[in-house]
Design a protein around this motif. Structure first.
Motif, PDB file in Angstrom:
ATOM      1  N   PHE A 280       1.694   2.165   5.570  1.00  0.00           N
ATOM      2  CA  PHE A 280       0.295   2.454   5.258  1.00  0.00           C
ATOM      3  C   PHE A 280      -0.487   1.155   5.396  1.00  0.00           C
ATOM      4  O   PHE A 280      -0.075   0.129   4.858  1.00  0.00           O
ATOM      5  CB  PHE A 280       0.160   2.967   3.831  1.00  0.00           C
TER       6      PHE A 280
ATOM      7  N   CYS B  85       0.830  -1.212   0.000  1.00  0.00           N
ATOM      8  CA  CYS B  85       0.000   0.000   0.000  1.00  0.00           C
ATOM      9  C   CYS B  85       0.865   1.263   0.000  1.00  0.00           C
ATOM     10  O   CYS B  85       1.811   1.381   0.776  1.00  0.00           O
ATOM     11  CB  CYS B  85      -0.911  -0.001   1.224  1.00  0.00           C
ATOM     12  N   THR B  86       0.519   2.228  -0.888  1.00  0.00           N
ATOM     13  CA  THR B  86       1.244   3.506  -0.941  1.00  0.00           C
ATOM     14  C   THR B  86       0.456   4.635  -0.289  1.00  0.00           C
ATOM     15  O   THR B  86       0.891   5.785  -0.300  1.00  0.00           O
ATOM     16  CB  THR B  86       1.540   3.924  -2.396  1.00  0.00           C
ATOM     17  N   GLY B  87      -0.730   4.323   0.243  1.00  0.00           N
ATOM     18  CA  GLY B  87      -1.522   5.346   0.935  1.00  0.00           C
ATOM     19  C   GLY B  87      -2.228   6.331   0.015  1.00  0.00           C
ATOM     20  O   GLY B  87      -2.521   7.452   0.424  1.00  0.00           O
TER      21      GLY B  87
END
Lengths: 618, 159
Positions: B48, B12-14
């Motif tokens: 994240f 996840c990169t947010g």
């Protein structure tokens, strides 16, 4: 649609806050964000205004695609008159603040006048109020962010604020949002602080709707998102290395300005490159880069999340810097590294943290330190002025010390805060300032990438890579490869990039999307979302109109054709190594043609025909 | 085959595209504050983490509801809210150990993930594969494959 069609106007002098409808006629001509806010700005502010006078205004503006499903649609811009350059300032930032503004129901926030005492603006959907901020004045960006969250007991507030640098009058102070995203350039933070505004804090729960054709919009955003994911730059290079993917590439090309642009190649480039950020360090086996992070709605996620080696001299006694935070991006890494001759990755990362913590532009900061190092080396300034700091090229210790002082507006840091132009003038060596219109250069030497010379000379906000990134074409071959050493065709190339960029900067999308997208990908997304016809041609025309409007403002502000130039070093001293060896930047071969194609007189003024063609205000 | 949402925070990169897709599906606008899935940022750690309802088999929210407004979709396994029955008493928000049922002040009802009727939009929108929708009987398959790949076949043959 996609616009909320509402503007929040805050008169700081008398504390009156009002809502007003967005001028939709202007929205059709200027789209949003950079363009539309500039249209408001030139209507309401005298171009001759002093940048730090209460009569200057400060606009935070989103684009119609900000806060929507369009990939990279999380941008907002700060528009004002710059104290650094005396030109229009327009600094663009990502993170989550822009989308929150849209979710709260606002396209733009216009701040005017000056508050008698320090305040911050708090906006929760329709409700907006100014809250006393005496207790926040004198605090860093990070401390302010924490305090405001605590005060409202709401972890979901999004905050943009200024740090101690802006309060101290540093002329290249940034507005930092979400802790480490910044509207970084041209001193927009300085203007906000001059109005006694510490922060703008937003909470929006209304959602972003008003999409013209939702089905078409969702189809278009999904289709073009796939293009970003499949592209080598946006789908692999940027997520893996961030913009730092460029450090070794530009160094190879002999276009990496080194030691205040005296040289074009840095022997320590690899140590501060994107690749180096992936190498495990000796002390704890961890990499500088922890992971990549995305701004709101981004499919690329080029953001760097990094940590400093806790045994490094800069932080070993400062546990507050041992965690992760925003890491080095290419322009910052270049200004703090090659331009100062420092090849210490941990020192650069720590200094980058400081730039975020107290809101200063790392490009202008690093480049000003580089100029100061040259002044020091030439004996023009000594340890007497620097307060004992041996300000030598290559000294990580000096860089760290001077960064701490500049971030907090103390000691010799106050002089660095003047920016390179004023600093070099003060000490009688103006030729050592690597600036255009008072703004410091970014990380591409125009002797090795000729189009960037014209880009810098004609940029409406002073030296800047983000007004027409011809590096795309001249180095990366996007959309077509051109010869970086040639000047033929560069006026046309620069104009095409300037216009397209102005349109993208007005849409809410991120310019980095254009490594994979052209207006052919972007226009259909705008068109599905926004009322009116938004063909590729119209987007380009809107971009050109914005460029002319900004130029017109600058000329009214008192700039002349003589300001469209480069420092002598780049025009007279040839590159000493690499493919551009023996070459200077041949600006003279490009500029007259550029003026002609822009529809300007030889004095650089818009002709009446040009003004009429774009329907500019008289 | 019944499926489950599977979340891999490592990927996840947010970017919050899941929150936008969720709110658009359920509310008709892009509104992360009304999303049934939330991404949490642990800034200092550089992590994240997306989080949403796990669709408990023995769903405490469903057990706790005094008006039987939370019901089971037999095909997807999702527990979903019957809006015309929900009285907004919020007992389910207290009963849920994970906090994934929440009250919506603008409607006076509660909201929770219903797996979009078997086509979860968060998984569709996720650009990095951090959220996927996979066989509910084998959510550990990828992790097993990862460990299997590390097995030293050569060594065990000769042991």
């Amino acid at each position: 649609m996609a616009w909320t069609k509402k503007i929040l106007r805050v008169n700081l002098t008398d504390g009156v806050i009002s809502a007003e409808p967005l001028n939709m006629e202007w929205a059709q001509q200027y789209l949003g964000q950079r363009g539309l806010a500039t249209r408001y700005f030139v209507e309401e502010v005298d171009a001759q205004v002093g940048a730090l006078s209460p009569d200057n205004k400060f606009i935070m503006a989103t684009g119609p695609l900000t806060g929507t499903m369009a990939s990279t649609g999380g941008r907002y811009s700060c528009i004002t008159k710059s104290p650094l350059t005396g030109t229009i300032a327009c600094s663009n930032s990502g993170g989550f603040f822009g989308a929150e503004m849209k979710n709260a129901g606002w396209d733009m926030i216009i701040l005017e006048g000056k508050s008698p005492t320090p305040v911050y603006l708090y906006v929760e959907n329709d409700q907006a109020r100014l809250i006393p901020a005496e207790d926040l004045w004198g605090k860093s960006v990070w401390a302010t962010d924490e305090e405001i969250h605590k005060k409202h007991q709401d972890p979901q507030i999004r905050i943009a604020c200024v740090g101690r640098a802006a309060e101290s009058g540093n002329l290249f102070a940034a507005v930092v949002n979400d802790l480490h995203r910044a509207a970084g350039r041209s001193g927009v933070g300085t203007v906000l602080a001059s109005k006694n505004v510490k922060a703008v804090a937003l909470r929006g729960t209304r959602g972003v709707g008003n999409i013209k054709d939702m089905k078409r919009f969702m189809d278009a955003t999904f289709e073009h998102k796939k293009v970003l994911a499949a592209n080598a730059v946006t789908g692999a290079g940027l997520p893996t290395y961030g913009t730092q993917v460029l450090m070794n590439v530009i160094n190879e090309l002999g276009a990496l300005p080194t030691r205040n642009m005296r040289e074009v190649r840095f022997e320590g480039a690899h140590s501060v490159s994107g690749e180096a950020m992936h190498e495990p360090r000796a002390s704890d086996g961890k990499k500088n880069l922890t992971r990549n992070g995305g701004c709101f709605g981004c499919t690329i996620a080029c953001g760097r999340i990094s940590s400093v080696d806790r045994t490094h001299f800069s932080v070993k006694d400062k546990p507050q810097y041992w965690g992760n935070s925003g890491g080095l991006e290419y322009e910052a890494a270049w200004a703090l590294g090659p331009d100062t001759g420092v090849d210490d990755l941990d020192a650069l990362t720590y200094v980058n943290f400081l730039c975020n913590e107290d809101g200063i532009d790392p490009i202008s900061f690093g480049a000003t330190v580089a100029a100061a190092m040259e002044l020091f080396e030439d004996g023009v300034i000594t340890t007497e002025q620097t307060g004992g700091i041996e300000l030598k090229f290559g000294s990580a210790e000096a860089l760290v010390k001077i960064a701490e002082l500049t971030a907090r507006g103390e000691g010799f840091g106050k002089e660095i805060g003047l920016g390179s132009k004023r600093l070099c003038e003060k000490y009688g060596r103006p030729e050592l300032s690597m600036t255009v219109k008072g703004q410091e250069f970014p990380a591409y030497d125009p002797r090795g990438i000729q189009g960037m010379g014209l880009t810098y000379a004609t940029s409406n906000r002073g030296a800047c890579h983000l007004r027409s990134y011809t590096v795309s074409s001249e180095v990366l071959g996007i959309p077509v490869k051109t010869d970086p050493l040639a000047t033929d065709g560069k006026p046309e190339l620069v104009i095409a990039f300037q216009d397209a960029t102005a349109a993208v900067d007005s849409s809410g999308l991120c310019i980095f999307s254009t490594f994979a997208w052209s207006l052919d990908n972007i226009a259909p997304q705008i068109d599905a979302a926004c009322e009116g016809d938004w063909s590729v041609e119209k987007c380009a025309e809107v971009g050109a109109r914005i460029w002319q409007l900004e130029r017109d403002f600058n000329m009214r502000a008192g700039l002349t054709a003589a300001d469209d130039t480069l420092p002598k070093r780049l025009l007279k001293d040839a590159a000493n190594v690499g493919p551009a060896e023996g070459k200077v930047c041949d600006l003279g071969a490009m500029l007259p043609k550029y003026y002609e194609l822009r529809g300007w007189t030889t004095e650089g003024q818009l002709t009446p025909e040009t003004r009429q063609r774009y329907g500019l205000p008289s | 085959m019944q499926k489950s949402l599977h979340i891999d925070p490592e990927k996840c990169t947010g970017c919050l595209q899941c929150e936008m897709a969720c709110s658009y599906e359920n509310e008709g606008v892009f509104n992360p504050s009304k999303s049934r899935i939330k991404v949490f940022t642990f800034h200092d750690e550089g992590r994240f983490v997306p989080y949403t309802c796990t669709q408990c088999d023995e769903a405490w929210c469903m057990q706790a509801c005094p008006v039987d407004a939370i019901v089971l979709n037999f095909v997807t396994g999702a527990k979903y809210i019957l809006n015309d029955r929900c009285v907004g008493c919020k007992v389910c928000t207290i009963a849920c150990p994970f906090g994934t049922v929440n009250y919506n002040t603008s409607t006076g009802k509660v909201i929770k993930c219903d797996l979009c009727g078997g086509d979860p939009k968060c998984a569709e929108a996720c650009p990095t594969g951090a959220i996927t929708y996979i066989d509910a009987n084998a959510t550990g398959l990828e992790r097993m494959r990862m460990w299997a790949a590390k097995t030293d076949t050569q060594a065990s043959t000769h042991a």
